[in-house]
Motif scaffolding. Structure first.
Motif, PDB file in Angstrom:
ATOM      1  N   ASN A  93     -14.445  38.019 -33.887  1.00  0.00           N
ATOM      2  CA  ASN A  93     -13.547  39.132 -34.171  1.00  0.00           C
ATOM      3  C   ASN A  93     -14.012  40.431 -33.520  1.00  0.00           C
ATOM      4  O   ASN A  93     -13.254  41.397 -33.476  1.00  0.00           O
ATOM      5  N   ARG A  94     -15.264  40.454 -33.018  1.00  0.00           N
ATOM      6  CA  ARG A  94     -15.806  41.658 -32.361  1.00  0.00           C
ATOM      7  C   ARG A  94     -16.299  41.307 -30.977  1.00  0.00           C
ATOM      8  O   ARG A  94     -17.362  41.725 -30.531  1.00  0.00           O
ATOM      9  N   GLU A  95     -15.482  40.578 -30.245  1.00  0.00           N
ATOM     10  CA  GLU A  95     -15.831  40.146 -28.888  1.00  0.00           C
ATOM     11  C   GLU A  95     -15.675  41.295 -27.896  1.00  0.00           C
ATOM     12  O   GLU A  95     -14.834  42.186 -28.074  1.00  0.00           O
ATOM     13  N   ALA A  96     -16.490  41.283 -26.823  1.00  0.00           N
ATOM     14  CA  ALA A  96     -16.378  42.296 -25.778  1.00  0.00           C
ATOM     15  C   ALA A  96     -15.048  42.152 -25.047  1.00  0.00           C
ATOM     16  O   ALA A  96     -14.559  41.046 -24.817  1.00  0.00           O
ATOM     17  N   LEU A  97     -14.468  43.295 -24.674  1.00  0.00           N
ATOM     18  CA  LEU A  97     -13.208  43.316 -23.948  1.00  0.00           C
ATOM     19  C   LEU A  97     -13.452  43.618 -22.476  1.00  0.00           C
ATOM     20  O   LEU A  97     -14.463  44.217 -22.108  1.00  0.00           O
ATOM     21  N   GLY A  98     -12.518  43.201 -21.640  1.00  0.00           N
ATOM     22  CA  GLY A  98     -12.589  43.486 -20.217  1.00  0.00           C
ATOM     23  C   GLY A  98     -12.011  44.855 -19.904  1.00  0.00           C
ATOM     24  O   GLY A  98     -11.553  45.582 -20.799  1.00  0.00           O
ATOM     25  N   PRO A  99     -12.001  45.244 -18.620  1.00  0.00           N
ATOM     26  CA  PRO A  99     -11.526  46.576 -18.222  1.00  0.00           C
ATOM     27  C   PRO A  99     -10.081  46.847 -18.626  1.00  0.00           C
ATOM     28  O   PRO A  99      -9.698  47.985 -18.875  1.00  0.00           O
ATOM     29  N   LYS A 125     -13.463  44.292 -29.406  1.00  0.00           N
ATOM     30  CA  LYS A 125     -12.361  44.184 -30.351  1.00  0.00           C
ATOM     31  C   LYS A 125     -12.645  45.072 -31.561  1.00  0.00           C
ATOM     32  O   LYS A 125     -13.799  45.177 -32.008  1.00  0.00           O
ATOM     33  N   LYS A 126     -11.611  45.680 -32.084  1.00  0.00           N
ATOM     34  CA  LYS A 126     -11.782  46.478 -33.297  1.00  0.00           C
ATOM     35  C   LYS A 126     -12.082  45.565 -34.483  1.00  0.00           C
ATOM     36  O   LYS A 126     -11.777  44.379 -34.468  1.00  0.00           O
ATOM     37  N   ASP A 127     -12.653  46.166 -35.507  1.00  0.00           N
ATOM     38  CA  ASP A 127     -12.798  45.442 -36.761  1.00  0.00           C
ATOM     39  C   ASP A 127     -11.407  44.969 -37.186  1.00  0.00           C
ATOM     40  O   ASP A 127     -10.456  45.767 -37.225  1.00  0.00           O
ATOM     41  N   PRO A 128     -11.245  43.677 -37.469  1.00  0.00           N
ATOM     42  CA  PRO A 128      -9.907  43.168 -37.798  1.00  0.00           C
ATOM     43  C   PRO A 128      -9.248  43.864 -38.972  1.00  0.00           C
ATOM     44  O   PRO A 128      -8.029  43.849 -39.108  1.00  0.00           O
ATOM     45  N   ALA A 194      -6.493  37.685 -32.035  1.00  0.00           N
ATOM     46  CA  ALA A 194      -6.700  36.300 -31.613  1.00  0.00           C
ATOM     47  C   ALA A 194      -7.965  36.185 -30.770  1.00  0.00           C
ATOM     48  O   ALA A 194      -8.314  37.104 -30.013  1.00  0.00           O
ATOM     49  N   SER A 195      -8.642  35.058 -30.878  1.00  0.00           N
ATOM     50  CA  SER A 195      -9.946  34.882 -30.237  1.00  0.00           C
ATOM     51  C   SER A 195      -9.891  35.073 -28.733  1.00  0.00           C
ATOM     52  O   SER A 195     -10.829  35.581 -28.124  1.00  0.00           O
ATOM     53  N   THR A 196      -8.812  34.649 -28.091  1.00  0.00           N
ATOM     54  CA  THR A 196      -8.706  34.749 -26.634  1.00  0.00           C
ATOM     55  C   THR A 196      -7.689  35.783 -26.195  1.00  0.00           C
ATOM     56  O   THR A 196      -7.364  35.866 -25.015  1.00  0.00           O
ATOM     57  N   GLY A 197      -7.159  36.574 -27.147  1.00  0.00           N
ATOM     58  CA  GLY A 197      -6.126  37.536 -26.797  1.00  0.00           C
ATOM     59  C   GLY A 197      -4.741  36.919 -26.709  1.00  0.00           C
ATOM     60  O   GLY A 197      -3.770  37.612 -26.395  1.00  0.00           O
ATOM     61  N   VAL A 198      -4.630  35.617 -26.987  1.00  0.00           N
ATOM     62  CA  VAL A 198      -3.340  34.916 -27.000  1.00  0.00           C
ATOM     63  C   VAL A 198      -3.194  34.248 -28.357  1.00  0.00           C
ATOM     64  O   VAL A 198      -4.058  33.470 -28.760  1.00  0.00           O
ATOM     65  N   ASP A 199      -2.114  34.563 -29.073  1.00  0.00           N
ATOM     66  CA  ASP A 199      -1.894  33.922 -30.368  1.00  0.00           C
ATOM     67  C   ASP A 199      -1.002  32.697 -30.195  1.00  0.00           C
ATOM     68  O   ASP A 199      -0.402  32.489 -29.146  1.00  0.00           O
ATOM     69  N   TRP A 200      -0.908  31.887 -31.239  1.00  0.00           N
ATOM     70  CA  TRP A 200      -0.122  30.650 -31.179  1.00  0.00           C
ATOM     71  C   TRP A 200       1.380  30.909 -31.204  1.00  0.00           C
ATOM     72  O   TRP A 200       2.155  29.996 -30.944  1.00  0.00           O
ATOM     73  N   GLY A 201       1.796  32.104 -31.584  1.00  0.00           N
ATOM     74  CA  GLY A 201       3.223  32.386 -31.644  1.00  0.00           C
ATOM     75  C   GLY A 201       3.945  31.558 -32.700  1.00  0.00           C
ATOM     76  O   GLY A 201       5.091  31.159 -32.512  1.00  0.00           O
ATOM     77  N   VAL A 202       3.263  31.312 -33.826  1.00  0.00           N
ATOM     78  CA  VAL A 202       3.853  30.455 -34.862  1.00  0.00           C
ATOM     79  C   VAL A 202       5.114  31.089 -35.430  1.00  0.00           C
ATOM     80  O   VAL A 202       6.114  30.397 -35.687  1.00  0.00           O
ATOM     81  N   ASP A 203       5.085  32.409 -35.641  1.00  0.00           N
ATOM     82  CA  ASP A 203       6.269  33.064 -36.197  1.00  0.00           C
ATOM     83  C   ASP A 203       7.462  32.942 -35.266  1.00  0.00           C
ATOM     84  O   ASP A 203       8.582  32.608 -35.691  1.00  0.00           O
ATOM     85  N   GLU A 204       7.250  33.167 -33.967  1.00  0.00           N
ATOM     86  CA  GLU A 204       8.350  33.039 -33.012  1.00  0.00           C
ATOM     87  C   GLU A 204       8.903  31.620 -32.978  1.00  0.00           C
ATOM     88  O   GLU A 204      10.121  31.408 -32.916  1.00  0.00           O
ATOM     89  N   ALA A 205       7.987  30.631 -33.018  1.00  0.00           N
ATOM     90  CA  ALA A 205       8.426  29.238 -32.960  1.00  0.00           C
ATOM     91  C   ALA A 205       9.257  28.871 -34.190  1.00  0.00           C
ATOM     92  O   ALA A 205      10.311  28.233 -34.076  1.00  0.00           O
ATOM     93  N   VAL A 206       8.807  29.276 -35.380  1.00  0.00           N
ATOM     94  CA  VAL A 206       9.563  28.964 -36.596  1.00  0.00           C
ATOM     95  C   VAL A 206      10.939  29.623 -36.536  1.00  0.00           C
ATOM     96  O   VAL A 206      11.965  28.985 -36.826  1.00  0.00           O
ATOM     97  N   VAL A 207      10.981  30.890 -36.151  1.00  0.00           N
ATOM     98  CA  VAL A 207      12.256  31.606 -36.095  1.00  0.00           C
ATOM     99  C   VAL A 207      13.203  30.929 -35.107  1.00  0.00           C
ATOM    100  O   VAL A 207      14.398  30.753 -35.392  1.00  0.00           O
ATOM    101  N   ARG A 208      12.705  30.557 -33.939  1.00  0.00           N
ATOM    102  CA  ARG A 208      13.546  29.862 -32.950  1.00  0.00           C
ATOM    103  C   ARG A 208      14.162  28.597 -33.535  1.00  0.00           C
ATOM    104  O   ARG A 208      15.360  28.333 -33.404  1.00  0.00           O
ATOM    105  N   LEU A 209      13.310  27.780 -34.160  1.00  0.00           N
ATOM    106  CA  LEU A 209      13.764  26.496 -34.677  1.00  0.00           C
ATOM    107  C   LEU A 209      14.719  26.658 -35.855  1.00  0.00           C
ATOM    108  O   LEU A 209      15.669  25.883 -36.011  1.00  0.00           O
TER     109      LEU A 209
END
Length: 414
Positions: A93-99, A125-128, A194-209
């Motif tokens: 949750n406190r990983e180093a960020l790039g430029p 990363k900021k404190d969550p 999110a750990s890699t800066g990419v989330d699973w998009g679960v909310d978007e997927a549920v809403v779509r379906l």
């Protein structure tokens, strides 16, 4: 890659003599020196990576030396090693960020001699908690409720839990909802945490379906991981205690606070990698609670030999068994409960490229119990998919459809 990366070749490698059952073998050893310049006020900086000395991949793998702006770490590795690493403040949750302000990919160096690598780290990363306090900035559809520092009598570290309520939840107080419990909860909805800066998009997927009429609206409960993730998620180590946390503590609390449909028919579980193993375990051993699982990029190759390298203080046979645990369980009579449903998938790149044989064995195990492929279970390969959040995000619709679509006609694996 952070700015001002400097890679310098130093002296020739040294040599070490290691015991061999045949002869003494000279192994060329190289020293890798990694330096980092950090912002004023930075606390302990950790180096984590693919070497045993760096965790491996534990967020607090190796504390770097130094104070103020300059930090240093050294590791000794065989000539020809490819070292992969990242910087953290002790947790993902406190990983180093790039430029650019985003989470960078793994730093990588091929060791062809003694080397020195320098990085400039502009921010972490900021404190969550800062993001939790204003989750509306995440762009999440629906509504998030956060429970912070949830304690358990069965687990060590407390952890955050998020409850995602679908659009319309607050409009009709008479409606109840199926529930999906998910692991690695910080990676599900908000790319800022999110750990890699990419989330699973679960909310978007549920809403779509839901909008397409494929599945009903559902509640999603995401449990954040801890530094003990590997052991907690392993069916052969900490998963029994984790199951007690879910079944005895968390699920009753969720059912009391929200309008849930209860029982295994309405309760599913999902996770990736080790989280896929945990999901498989929960449905196989607790079918009274969980009726279906989404096991995404499941790390079925986990064995006693692999665990011995990853879990501290683990007692194993000497030498440890290389046979995957799941294969050992199948050979000793593991059974799938009646009425449960399994989704398994994996890609063809990265770590996922090694998953084919163990998934094939699990498929044969289910077929031998007269389970119907496409109805009772799916084992699906995704060409070109990797072992990461972006790949898992891309197939959320498929997994959610299998778990929650009212019409479940057979869909053959491919």
């Amino acid at each position: 890659m952070p700015a001002a990366l400097v890679l310098t070749m130093l002296a020739a490698p040294s040599f070490a003599i290691v015991a061999s059952p045949f002869d003494a073998i000279a192994i060329e050893c190289c020293t890798v020196t990694i330096r980092a310049t950090v912002p004023e006020g930075t606390g302990t900086l950790y180096l984590t990576g693919n070497l045993p000395a760096l965790g491996p991949w534990h967020p607090d793998g190796l504390a770097m030396t130094g104070e103020g702006h300059e930090r240093t770490a050294q590791v000794s590795v065989p000539l020809g090693t490819t070292i992969k690493y990242k910087f953290t403040l002790g947790s993902w949750n406190r990983e180093a960020l790039g430029p650019s302000g985003a989470v960078p990919p793994n730093h990588t160096a091929l060791v062809t001699g003694d080397v020195e690598v320098s990085h400039e780290i502009a921010a972490f990363k900021k404190d969550p908690r800062e993001y939790i306090a204003d989750w509306s900035g995440s762009g999440v559809h629906g509504r998030l409720v956060y429970w912070t520092d949830v304690a358990s009598t069965h687990l060590g570290p407390a952890r955050h839990v998020e409850i995602w309520l679908p659009p319309g939840y607050d409009a009709d107080p008479s409606v109840r909802y199926p529930v999906l419990y998910m692991h690695d909860g910080q990676n599900l909805f908000d790319p800022r945490i999110a750990s890699t800066g990419v989330d699973w998009g679960v909310d978007e997927a549920v809403v779509r379906l839901v909008e397409r009429g494929v599945i009903p609206p559902i509640i999603v409960v995401g449990v954040w991981n801890s530094a003990a993730r590997g052991r907690e998620y392993s069916p052969w180590h900490g998963a029994p205690d984790y199951a007690r946390f879910l079944i005895e503590e968390l699920i009753p609390k969720v059912d009391a606070e929200f309008r849930t449909l209860t029982g295994p028919r309405h309760t599913a579980v999902m996770g990736s990698s080790m989280g896929g193993l945990l999901s498989f375990y929960l449905v196989t051993h607790h079918a009274e609670t969980f009726g279906a699982c989404g096991c995404v990029s499941t790390h079925f190759p986990l064995s006693e030999a692999v665990a011995a390298r990853v879990f501290p203080n683990l007692v194993t046979a000497d030498p440890p068994d290389e046979t995957p645990y799941v294969i050992r369980d199948i050979r000793t009579g593991l059974r799938a409960p009646q009425g449960v449903r399994y989704w398994f998938d994996y890609g063809t790149r990265g770590l996922d490229a090694t998953y084919g044989p163990t998934h094939a064995a699990v498929r044969e195990w289910l077929l031998a119990q007269r389970r119907v492929e496409g109805r009772d279970f799916v084992v699906r390969e995704y060409e070109g998919a990797d072992h990461n959040e972006a790949s898992w995000r891309a197939r959320m619709d498929d997994v959610l459809t299998f778990l929650f679509a009212p019409q479940r006609s057979p869909a053959p694996s491919r």
